[in-house]
Enzyme design. Sequence first.
Site, PDB file in Angstrom:
ATOM      1  N   ASN A 168       0.752  -1.397   0.037  1.00  0.00           N
ATOM      2  CA  ASN A 168       0.069   0.048   0.071  1.00  0.00           C
ATOM      3  C   ASN A 168       0.866   1.251  -0.128  1.00  0.00           C
ATOM      4  O   ASN A 168       0.356   2.322  -0.586  1.00  0.00           O
ATOM      5  CB  ASN A 168      -0.937  -0.004   1.214  1.00  0.00           C
ATOM      6  CG  ASN A 168      -0.142  -0.302   2.379  1.00  0.00           C
ATOM      7  OD1 ASN A 168       0.180  -1.644   2.606  1.00  0.00           O
ATOM      8  ND2 ASN A 168      -0.380   0.664   3.575  1.00  0.00           N
ATOM      9  N   GLN A 196      -4.794  -3.822  -1.967  1.00  0.00           N
ATOM     10  CA  GLN A 196      -4.489  -2.649  -3.093  1.00  0.00           C
ATOM     11  C   GLN A 196      -4.092  -3.153  -4.356  1.00  0.00           C
ATOM     12  O   GLN A 196      -4.204  -2.506  -5.439  1.00  0.00           O
ATOM     13  CB  GLN A 196      -3.047  -2.257  -2.559  1.00  0.00           C
ATOM     14  CG  GLN A 196      -3.237  -1.408  -1.055  1.00  0.00           C
ATOM     15  CD  GLN A 196      -3.734  -0.064  -1.431  1.00  0.00           C
ATOM     16  OE1 GLN A 196      -3.778   0.393  -2.179  1.00  0.00           O
ATOM     17  NE2 GLN A 196      -4.072   0.388  -0.264  1.00  0.00           N
ATOM     18  N   GLY A 217     -13.999  -2.923  -0.390  1.00  0.00           N
ATOM     19  CA  GLY A 217     -14.601  -2.527  -1.606  1.00  0.00           C
ATOM     20  C   GLY A 217     -14.074  -0.784  -1.749  1.00  0.00           C
ATOM     21  O   GLY A 217     -14.053  -0.355  -2.861  1.00  0.00           O
ATOM     22  N   HIS A 218     -13.861  -0.029  -0.456  1.00  0.00           N
ATOM     23  CA  HIS A 218     -13.513   1.248  -0.732  1.00  0.00           C
ATOM     24  C   HIS A 218     -12.039   1.506  -1.513  1.00  0.00           C
ATOM     25  O   HIS A 218     -11.830   2.586  -1.897  1.00  0.00           O
ATOM     26  CB  HIS A 218     -13.751   1.803   0.577  1.00  0.00           C
ATOM     27  CG  HIS A 218     -12.525   1.725   1.485  1.00  0.00           C
ATOM     28  ND1 HIS A 218     -11.417   2.696   1.672  1.00  0.00           N
ATOM     29  CD2 HIS A 218     -12.007   0.711   2.194  1.00  0.00           C
ATOM     30  CE1 HIS A 218     -10.551   2.187   2.496  1.00  0.00           C
ATOM     31  NE2 HIS A 218     -10.951   1.136   3.138  1.00  0.00           N
ATOM     32  N   THR A 254     -26.028  -9.100  10.565  1.00  0.00           N
ATOM     33  CA  THR A 254     -26.747  -8.497   9.523  1.00  0.00           C
ATOM     34  C   THR A 254     -25.894  -8.267   8.251  1.00  0.00           C
ATOM     35  O   THR A 254     -25.050  -7.223   8.524  1.00  0.00           O
ATOM     36  CB  THR A 254     -27.852  -7.647   9.843  1.00  0.00           C
ATOM     37  OG1 THR A 254     -28.613  -8.253  10.862  1.00  0.00           O
ATOM     38  CG2 THR A 254     -28.970  -7.258   8.445  1.00  0.00           C
ATOM     39  N   CYS A 341       1.774   8.850  11.613  1.00  0.00           N
ATOM     40  CA  CYS A 341       1.917   9.803  12.610  1.00  0.00           C
ATOM     41  C   CYS A 341       0.877   9.623  13.497  1.00  0.00           C
ATOM     42  O   CYS A 341       0.571  10.656  14.586  1.00  0.00           O
ATOM     43  CB  CYS A 341       2.014  10.907  12.067  1.00  0.00           C
ATOM     44  SG  CYS A 341       0.667  11.575  10.993  1.00  0.00           S
TER      45      CYS A 341
HETATM   46  N1  PLP Z   1      -4.647  -4.210   3.551  1.00  0.00           N
HETATM   47  C1  PLP Z   1      -3.803  -3.292   2.525  1.00  0.00           C
HETATM   48  C2  PLP Z   1      -2.918  -3.625   1.967  1.00  0.00           C
HETATM   49  C3  PLP Z   1      -4.486  -1.913   2.918  1.00  0.00           C
HETATM   50  O1  PLP Z   1      -3.818  -1.002   2.203  1.00  0.00           O
HETATM   51  C4  PLP Z   1      -5.503  -1.620   3.615  1.00  0.00           C
HETATM   52  C5  PLP Z   1      -6.056  -0.257   3.947  1.00  0.00           C
HETATM   53  O2  PLP Z   1      -5.074   0.583   3.626  1.00  0.00           O
HETATM   54  C6  PLP Z   1      -6.125  -2.882   4.506  1.00  0.00           C
HETATM   55  C7  PLP Z   1      -5.716  -4.034   4.326  1.00  0.00           C
HETATM   56  C8  PLP Z   1      -7.282  -2.687   5.236  1.00  0.00           C
HETATM   57  O3  PLP Z   1      -8.456  -2.411   4.596  1.00  0.00           O
HETATM   58  P1  PLP Z   1      -9.711  -1.730   5.269  1.00  0.00           P
HETATM   59  O4  PLP Z   1      -9.470  -0.158   4.980  1.00  0.00           O
HETATM   60  O5  PLP Z   1     -10.755  -2.163   4.215  1.00  0.00           O
HETATM   61  O6  PLP Z   1      -9.967  -2.242   6.365  1.00  0.00           O
END
Ligand code: PLP
Length: 402
Positions: A168, A196, A217-218, A254, A341
């Site tokens: 990420n 990612q 999803g986001h 749910t 941070c």
């Molecule tokens: N794994 C990775 C590589 C991510 O970049 C992130 C979120 O930044 C997550 C897991 C966690 O995902 P979520 O924000 O849906 O909890």
Amino acid sequence: MPHRTTFIAGDENMSDFKRIYADNAATTQCSVAAIRAMTPYFYESYGNPSSLHSYGQEAANALAQAREIIAQAIGGQPQEVFFTASGTESDNQAIISAARFGARKNKRHIISSAIEHHAVLHTLDALEKEGWEITLLPVDEYGLITPEQVKNAIREDTALVSVMLANNEIGTIQPIGEIAAICRESGVICHTDAVQAMGHIPVNAADLGIDMLSLSGHKIHGPKGAGVLWCRRGIPLTSIIHGGAQERGKRAGTENIPAIVGTAVALEEAVTHCDSNASFVRELRDLLIDGLSEIPASRLNGHPTKRLPGNTSFCFEGVEGESMLLLLDQNGICASSGSACTSGSLEPSHVLLALGLPHEIAHGSLRLSLSADNTREEIDHIIKVLPPIIQRLRDMSPLWRK
Ligand code: PLP
């Protein structure tokens, strides 16, 4: 395709300037198609999928359809798809399930990498406190681990290998197919955090030969609050949320139908447009990398080619990441730094430290993560605005002057 207000080319006046969003690794704008697909499940078909009446059945049908779309996008079967509330929860459940399964056969060793997301690392910390032994493989200067490292680390009592598909912070893409092949030979479960990667590069669980995969999803222009855990048939999942019998008894609570429907639509869109979006975004990324590489004492983090199409990560010597972010924000550019941070500790990112960067350099990190909504004009603007910001910060820094 998602749409967003964008920079107006040639407009030098900051008051008329639309913000540039270059933090798509943190989260993405929800696509119009996803929002449209979700909307009826808030106010028309708002039933609980566990209810037997028609409202409930409409929701249950939507859930089944979303499961099918997601299974197809991942390259698996619908009954292998489990909905959670986040990528974090999917990572937790995958790792805890494999650990509990391993423990039944006295296997209490887990292999992962030093640059995983905290959703993985902190789950491993918790297991370590319960007596599991954890091996975190070091990465090279580009953030890569090799299949040989995994092979050498596997022991008789190894229950799980969990390695992220793409990082990420620095965007480095790991050789998951080869790692999964080694795991298969050794009878070890292989999980990958594809949060990612999914939708940004081609990902197919069957082709990769993995056993478990997490997504969120986001990160793919879907809504927040929906995660997916894909788990190959035959690998028993352990519930980490206890309650009702939802998700075939593996994840109580749910179901968040709107978010699940939105995630399915967003994933389908992302996979359908993956190649064209990736080549467009890669072009923007390379322009950005070329432009920012001109800044003196700058360093590109991550692998030069094995990296996510939208990821740009740099360290600038003599600069503090957070100050850079604030000045960029004042200029309408939304980015992020590698520094963790949030705890107030101002400790540099564990990912940048794992690359071997000294603390003072890791502190000057900047991640600009792009999507297909970004434009050439936006990239030109970032390349124009950033060098004077860095110069200004360096001029104020006693360390840099020394
Ligand atoms: N794994 C990775 C590589 C991510 O970049 C992130 C979120 O930044 C997550 C897991 C966690 O995902 P979520 O924000 O849906 O909890």
